[in-house]
Structure formats: C-alpha cells, structure tokens
Design an enzyme around this catalytic site. Structure first.
Site, PDB file in Angstrom:
ATOM      1  N   PHE A 102      14.434  19.659  18.396  1.00  0.00           N
ATOM      2  CA  PHE A 102      15.275  20.308  19.471  1.00  0.00           C
ATOM      3  C   PHE A 102      16.668  19.355  19.124  1.00  0.00           C
ATOM      4  O   PHE A 102      16.549  18.332  18.555  1.00  0.00           O
ATOM      5  CB  PHE A 102      14.857  19.599  20.867  1.00  0.00           C
ATOM      6  CG  PHE A 102      14.048  20.696  21.488  1.00  0.00           C
ATOM      7  CD1 PHE A 102      14.173  22.185  21.275  1.00  0.00           C
ATOM      8  CD2 PHE A 102      13.387  20.281  22.552  1.00  0.00           C
ATOM      9  CE1 PHE A 102      13.703  23.003  22.285  1.00  0.00           C
ATOM     10  CE2 PHE A 102      12.772  21.176  23.664  1.00  0.00           C
ATOM     11  CZ  PHE A 102      12.759  22.579  23.366  1.00  0.00           C
ATOM     12  N   GLU A 103      17.708  20.170  19.521  1.00  0.00           N
ATOM     13  CA  GLU A 103      18.984  19.582  19.530  1.00  0.00           C
ATOM     14  C   GLU A 103      19.281  18.630  18.172  1.00  0.00           C
ATOM     15  O   GLU A 103      20.047  17.719  18.081  1.00  0.00           O
ATOM     16  CB  GLU A 103      19.060  18.149  20.533  1.00  0.00           C
ATOM     17  CG  GLU A 103      18.466  18.611  22.002  1.00  0.00           C
ATOM     18  CD  GLU A 103      19.361  19.581  22.781  1.00  0.00           C
ATOM     19  OE1 GLU A 103      20.207  20.411  22.061  1.00  0.00           O
ATOM     20  OE2 GLU A 103      18.811  20.084  23.803  1.00  0.00           O
ATOM     21  N   GLY A 104      18.838  19.519  17.043  1.00  0.00           N
ATOM     22  CA  GLY A 104      19.294  18.823  15.755  1.00  0.00           C
ATOM     23  C   GLY A 104      18.099  18.088  15.323  1.00  0.00           C
ATOM     24  O   GLY A 104      17.538  17.135  16.024  1.00  0.00           O
TER      25      GLY A 104
END
Length: 593
Positions: free
Chosen positions: A404-406
């Site tokens: 997630f999120e990079g």
C-alpha cells in the site's frame, strides 16, 4: 520557553541535529479531549462493528455503508475536515489516535481510513472553495463515500506512467476521461472518485468524478489474501464527461496532489499498524497465559517471553515515532489557510516538509506489524493458523501494508533521495555537516558513561555520524549515478529509519523520566536501552556493507577503522532486560509502556 523550543523543526533535520525532548509530542501528552476522541472511536468499534464482524468480513456493502454513516454521525469520519465544511477540524494527534483505535474493526477500518484519508483529503487540501462546499459536508457524514484512484494495470509504483487520459471538449466545458484504474479501495460502493489522468496525454492532473456520471462503471471484486471485508475493484472510465469545475487544483499539478496525499496516507497507515500491533500483543499475551504445555503456562518459558518483549518494544518505538510525526504535522499544517486562493501551494509545501518522515512511518509501521503479527501466530502455535483466532486475520491483513501507499522498496529509495534534494536546495546543511565531521573523526576517544541512557544517547549521536560519513562517501563516489545504486540507498534509508526510531524512543523516555521519575519509567528505559543497542548493531552492519561495496584495499581498511571508533560501546544484558519487559507484558496481558 527558549527560542530553540519555539523554532519549527525542519523535515529531515533529525539526521544532523539533536532535539530537546520537550519539543516532541508523545502519547503521555494527550489531552483529555484527545483521549475522548480515541475512546469514542473505540466505543464505536466495540458497539457497532464488533457484533457484525463476520458479516462485514463477508463483504456486505450495505452493512459497511450503514456503519460508515453511523461513524459519520459521531464525527469520526469528519475529524480531518475543517469545521467550515461540516467537519470537526481536529489536530493530527487526535485524528491519529482515532485511526489507531479504529483498527480493531479490521477491514472496516480500511474502508473508513481510505474514505477519511486519501479519499477526502485531496479536496480538503487542494479543492476550490466551491468544491469544498459542494463535497466535504456529505463526505464528513459519509452520506457520500470517497475512493482514491491512482494505480493502473500497467502503473503501480510509477504513478506518472498512468495511461488514463483527459481531453478538453471544444466548448471548454468538460474533460473527457478514458482509462482503467485498478485495486481501488471502496470502489464497490463509493460515490466520489479522486481520479488521476493526463490532460492531452501529457499533463498529469486530478479530477473529482461522480459515480453517477455516464461512462463510469465498476469491475468485479478482487479476491484477496486479506482485508477481505473491504471492497477492491477496478474503476472503468469510458468517455466520461467531467465538468471543468471538477478539475482539482490546476492542470499539470496532479503529481503534487498525488505525492502529498500519499505522504499523509503513509503516515495514517502507520497508525493502523500501531493499533493492530497492540491488539496482537494483547491476544498473544492472554493466550500465552492460558495455554499450558509440559505442565506449565507457555508464558513461563523464556523464549515465549522473549517474543512478547520484542513485540512490545518494537510497538513502543513505533508509537513514539508516530506521535512525534503527528506533532510535526500539527505544527506545519496550522499555518495553512483553507479559505485562501493559494491553499493548494500552502498545503503542498506544508505536507512535503515531512515527506521522508512519512516514508519512515510507513516502512517502520508496516514492518513492525509484520514482525508482531508473525510472532503472535508463532505464540499461538497451530491455533494461530485457525481462523477462529483473531491473530490469524491480523497476520493475513498485515501483509498488504508493505505494498500500500508505495511499496517499502520505493519508500526506502525516497527517504535518502528526499534528504539529498533538500540539501541540494540549501534547505539543510547536510554536506557542510559531513565535511565538518572529517576533522572530528580523527579526534574520537573512548568514553565512560554512568548516568541513565547516557551511553544510548552517545550511540545515537554516533549513528548520525555514521550516516554522514557513509552518505557523504556515497554522494562523492557516485554523484549523479547514486540513484542507480539502489542497495546503497536502501541501506542509507535503513540507517535513517534507525536513527529516527532510536531518537524518538530516547526522547520519549527522557520525557517520561522528567515527568514521572525513573522508577515509573523503568519499562520504557529498558525497552529504549535494548532497542538502541540492537538497532545500533544493525546500523554498524549496514554501514560495513556499503563501505565494502564502495571501497577496497587500504581505503576500505581506513574507513572500517573509523567505523570501529564510531561503534565502540559497552554491551548490556539484553537477555535480562527482555525478561524484565516480558514479565510486565505477561502480567498486564496487553501492550505496556
């Protein structure tokens, strides 16, 4: 208060400067009001979500939306929305505490978090006054649910490689969007989509897309390893006519919105990891006290105690890092004027200030939870593999956080990269500090330490010097090609993460000692000592690996000789200290500070 305490803390400055413990926010500083918001979130989960847990886990859209709206009525979904637009406009410490307490709701917490954070915040920070008044009140109450649409089938980490297009109509009234977004949380029931597309195929931009617009359709639910109670579907856009009024900020500014919202998302993700880590400690310590083998409770076996001690210690460090960062954001964002015409620029600047701290939170949070969840399953033995026991779900659900999120790999590249960019812009005197270090290294002499945490404070100082020494060497050797040396950058990132984590724990513990005395801070002291000694050893090893990659022969021997001087320390009894920490966790049957 001194002038130093009133000065704003610059992002990344922790690696070259020391900080007064009075300058950081810790959980011990929570106000009654902040605790009340956390308790409200906890009570909401226990009263509204827990009784319907199994049904929500089966992906019941109607029930999830119903409960989101119930949370909206309590103000839990509008905590980040300014009061002028129907929200509570709370500080980041309060909203972080809310996010942490929501994690007992498992996948529902993800549905709420995606709506509150990456779904709503783009409009909060980058929307026009008209967009805020139109959308935020209904988002704050969950009358409308939001989703964030960045990832595509062919572009994940490379967000700007997106192929979704937006073309302005001849009359200038609409942008026509075409493309597919993938892995969109809340897509199955969301009403508002924050969509990234390239205007004329080149200018990366952001749009507010409504589900009811012709040409918007949703693909089938993905069958996932974990977080099963959350919706994850593709969003398909076919000649969707989006009014020009729904362009968020300006054409070509999409990357600034995307990256800064991801920064906030990374930070918020860490709060969820913290809450789940605390839950895993509670489930595991209670199980260890109930389960008997060889005629005794398994909690009485030292190797089980060691696991609980390490789980608790790492969670303490994460908690220290998380709320320190929340305090930084409160300082940085309080100057943003949400009614200003240039609120987008103000928001981008304020959030970007702590970009690398957000990445540190994301990496440390996700890897702490993975460690804690894994050890929790091990303590449960075969029962940890059975769905009846909650630790099994925590384990499955935790794995997505490193993606997630990079991904954590991308975030590890961003951490030193962001620091070097700040230095190149003259925002941090990084290279000046590194050059001044050269003469200092030659005069290092062994020292004796007697006071509480004195040796650990010295080790922290040496860890910063190790980073400066190795980092300066890497910049000098590779120059513009440094970004190709990903293993070197990753090790530099790990040293920075280690420094920020060690310092956060140390400052928090010193604050505790000052407030309550050493006796009441004993557990925090023990955890800080153990963590710093173990992390310092890892930092030494990362530095050795980087130096051995960059140098050879006499030059390598010289560098290793300097490193040896920087890493001198007197070992402590970490086995004994962990036994003491474990005893406190086992007695409390939960996370303890």
């Amino acid at each position: 208060m001194s002038k130093v305490l009133n000065e704003k803390v610059l992002g990344g400055s922790f690696i070259i400067e020391d900080l007064d413990y009075r300058k950081i926010v810790t959980p011990e500083d929570f106000t009654e009001e902040q605790r009340m918001f956390g308790d409200t979130a906890y009570d909401f989960v226990q009263g509204e979500i827990a009784p319907h847990d199994e049904e929500i886990e089966k992906l019941n859209y109607e029930l999830t939306v119903q409960k989101l709206r119930k949370g909206g009525e309590l103000g839990l979904l509008g905590a980040d929305v300014p009061e002028a637009y129907g929200g509570l406009g709370l500080d980041k410490v309060s909203t972080t505490l809310i996010s942490e307490r929501m994690t007992k709701a498992s996948a529902f917490a993800l549905s709420a978090g995606a709506h509150i954070g990456i779904g709503t915040l783009p409009i909060v920070y980058f929307g026009t006054e008209e967009q805020k008044r139109k959308y935020l009140p209904s988002l704050a109450t969950a009358e409308k649910i939001a989703a964030y649409c960045l990832t595509e089938p062919s572009s994940g980490s490379d967000a700007q490689g997106a192929k979704t297009t937006a073309k302005l109509t001849e009359d200038g009234k609409y942008y026509v969007l075409n493309g597919t977004k993938q892995f969109i949380t809340n897509a199955g029931f969301a009403d508002i989509f924050i969509v990234y597309a390239k205007v004329n195929g080149t200018d990366f931009s952001t749009f507010i897309v409504e589900r009811t617009m012709p040409g918007v359709s949703i693909g089938p639910e993905e069958k996932k390893m974990g977080i099963k109670g959350s919706s994850t579907c593709p969003l398909i856009l076919e000649d969707v006519h989006v009014p020009v009024e729904n362009l968020l900020w300006e054409v070509g500014k999409g990357h600034l919105i995307a990256f800064n919202i991801l920064n906030i998302g990374r930070f918020k993700l860490a709060s969820g990891c913290l809450g789940s880590s605390k839950d895993a400690i509670e489930y595991s310590s209670k199980y260890a006290n109930q389960r008997q083998q060889f005629g005794r409770k398994i909690s009485s076996f030292p190797l089980i105690g060691k696991k609980l001690a390490e789980m608790n210690m790492r969670t303490f460090v994460l908690e220290s890092v998380l709320y320190r960062t929340a305090g930084l954001f409160d300082e940085g964002l309080k100057e943003v004027d949400h009614g200003s015409d240039n609120v987008g620029y103000q928001s981008a600047k304020a959030i970007a200030e702590y970009q690398l701290e957000c990445s540190i939170n994301k990496v440390l949070g996700s890897e702490t939870l993975d460690f804690v969840a894994d050890e929790g399953v091990q303590i449960h033995g075969g029962y940890g593999f059975i769905q009846e026991y909650r630790i099994e779900r925590i384990y499955r659900d935790s794995r997505i956080n490193r993606i997630f999120e990079g991904t954590n790999e991308i975030n590890r590249l961003l951490i030193p990269g962001a620091l070097i960019k700040r230095a190149m812009k003259g925002e941090l005197p990084l290279m000046q500090k590194a050059m001044a270090l050269q003469s200092e290294l030659m005069s290092l002499v062994p020292q004796l330490f007697e006071g509480t945490l004195e040796q650990e404070a010295h080790m922290l100082s040496m860890a910063k010097k190790i980073f400066l020494m190795v980092g300066a060497q890497a910049v000098q050797k590779y120059q513009m090609k440094l970004e190709q040396e990903q293993e070197v950058l990753s090790h530099l990132a790990d040293i920075m993460i280690g420094v920020f984590a060690m310092e956060s724990a140390l400052l928090r513990t010193r604050k505790l000692i000052d407030k309550a005395g050493e006796e009441k801070a004993r557990n925090a002291i023990d955890m800080t000592v153990v963590y710093i000694h173990e992390e310092f050893a890892r930092i030494e090893n990362w530095a050795k690996e980087v130096l051995a990659h960059m140098e050879e022969g006499d030059m390598l021997r010289t560098q290793l000789s300097v490193l040896k001087k920087l890493t001198r320390k007197t070992p402590v009894d970490t086995i004994g200290l962990k036994r003491d920490i474990a005893a406190r966790v086992i007695e409390a049957e939960k996370y303890v500070v």
